[in-house]
Write a protein that holds these residues in place. Sequence first.
Motif, PDB file in Angstrom:
ATOM      1  N   VAL A   1      25.233   6.073   2.098  1.00 23.81           N
ATOM      2  CA  VAL A   1      24.192   5.044   2.246  1.00 23.81           C
ATOM      3  C   VAL A   1      23.853   4.447   0.883  1.00 23.81           C
ATOM      4  CG1 VAL A   1      21.770   4.631   2.841  1.00 23.81           C
ATOM      5  CG2 VAL A   1      23.214   6.037   4.334  1.00 23.81           C
ATOM      6  N   SER A   2      23.844   3.120   0.817  1.00 22.22           N
ATOM      7  CA  SER A   2      23.413   2.392  -0.379  1.00 22.22           C
ATOM      8  C   SER A   2      22.415   1.315   0.025  1.00 22.22           C
ATOM      9  CB  SER A   2      24.603   1.732  -1.090  1.00 22.22           C
ATOM     10  OG  SER A   2      25.510   2.682  -1.588  1.00 22.22           O
ATOM     11  N   LEU A   3      21.324   1.227  -0.691  1.00 19.07           N
ATOM     12  CA  LEU A   3      20.356   0.137  -0.509  1.00 19.07           C
ATOM     13  C   LEU A   3      19.448   0.118  -1.720  1.00 19.07           C
ATOM     14  CD1 LEU A   3      17.347   1.459   0.312  1.00 19.07           C
ATOM     15  CD2 LEU A   3      18.490   1.785   2.490  1.00 19.07           C
ATOM     16  N   ASP A   4      18.760  -1.001  -1.903  1.00 17.70           N
ATOM     17  CA  ASP A   4      17.762  -1.058  -2.968  1.00 17.70           C
ATOM     18  C   ASP A   4      16.543  -1.808  -2.472  1.00 17.70           C
ATOM     19  OD1 ASP A   4      18.209  -3.915  -3.446  1.00 17.70           O
ATOM     20  OD2 ASP A   4      20.058  -3.303  -4.438  1.00 17.70           O
ATOM     21  N   VAL A   5      15.429  -1.557  -3.136  1.00 15.46           N
ATOM     22  CA  VAL A   5      14.160  -2.205  -2.814  1.00 15.46           C
ATOM     23  C   VAL A   5      13.579  -2.735  -4.111  1.00 15.46           C
ATOM     24  CG1 VAL A   5      11.907  -1.983  -1.717  1.00 15.46           C
ATOM     25  CG2 VAL A   5      13.803  -0.544  -0.935  1.00 15.46           C
ATOM     26  N   ALA A   6      13.336  -4.037  -4.168  1.00 17.85           N
ATOM     27  CA  ALA A   6      12.792  -4.665  -5.369  1.00 17.85           C
ATOM     28  C   ALA A   6      11.287  -4.418  -5.467  1.00 17.85           C
ATOM     29  CB  ALA A   6      13.067  -6.169  -5.333  1.00 17.85           C
ATOM     30  N   PRO A   7      10.723  -4.491  -6.665  1.00 17.20           N
ATOM     31  CA  PRO A   7       9.268  -4.369  -6.794  1.00 17.20           C
ATOM     32  C   PRO A   7       8.553  -5.394  -5.923  1.00 17.20           C
ATOM     33  CG  PRO A   7      10.310  -4.279  -8.951  1.00 17.20           C
ATOM     34  CD  PRO A   7      11.387  -4.650  -7.982  1.00 17.20           C
ATOM     35  N   GLY A   8       7.584  -4.915  -5.151  1.00 18.31           N
ATOM     36  CA  GLY A   8       6.813  -5.793  -4.274  1.00 18.31           C
ATOM     37  C   GLY A   8       7.466  -6.107  -2.951  1.00 18.31           C
ATOM     38  N   GLU A   9       8.661  -5.591  -2.709  1.00 20.05           N
ATOM     39  CA  GLU A   9       9.383  -5.892  -1.469  1.00 20.05           C
ATOM     40  C   GLU A   9       9.004  -4.908  -0.367  1.00 20.05           C
ATOM     41  OE1 GLU A   9      13.961  -6.929  -0.098  1.00 20.05           O
ATOM     42  OE2 GLU A   9      13.667  -5.438  -1.679  1.00 20.05           O
TER      43      GLU A   9
END
Length: 264
Positions: free
Chosen positions: A34-42
């Motif tokens: 599993v790969s994912l990212d979450v940006a600041p404020g998202e």
Amino acid sequence: MTATPAPAAGTDRPLLAVEEVWKRYGDHHVLRGVSLDVAPGEVLCLLGPSGSGKSTLLRCVNRLERIQRGSIRVDGELVGYREQDGRLVERDEADIARHRALTGMVFQHFNLFPHMTVLENLTEAPRRVAGMPAAEAAALAGELLGRVGLADRAHAYPRQLSGGQQQRVAIARALAMRPRLMLFDEPTSALDPELVGDVLRVMRDLAAEGMTMLVVTHEMSFARDVADRLVFMDGGRVLEAGPPARMMADPEHPRTREFLARFR
């Protein structure tokens, strides 16, 4: 176990970066690269059937579960490990607790301490983990209880509250550690339908204030209206990701279409 190199200093980076994470229990693989990212404020919502690995992923992000391969970083720091001489070394418990304070987690079943009042539930971690003075912790707890509409229940015990009130206390307790990232694991699934709205209202307010959130949910109206992106998981893999309008109206993967058709 291998780790992905950290981004160079000064570059834009996600607040949460999950890279090729594998997790198994014995021979059963729950997460498969599993790969994912979450940006600041998202606000990112994880969708998928039961058993797809969503809740396990959240528990790995908060270091409640160890991973076998890949890496998880919160604010650029590896979760559970540190790099030393080109290899990974497991962090000690004190360091893990310090880093875990960057994330607040809200569970399906509240997980409040039943023998403590609401106020005590909120002040326990700030005092014991963060070393906050008692008066400051109490003042912060009062402020947070006001934000979730429970300022008058500070001295009640969890058994004296409805499920929806307990979950709002659980959110306030997570916020008391001043986290940079909030994790929600199906926070309304254990609630009666008439109690869901109050909890979702608190979550919508947090999103509007810019809190970074990773949310496992089956509340499709929340996912559609509040999320910046949706990620669909099945079989321990990410099958599709995209903006809610596109994902809801025209999902690309056949399994995503099959799953979302039940909510139309």
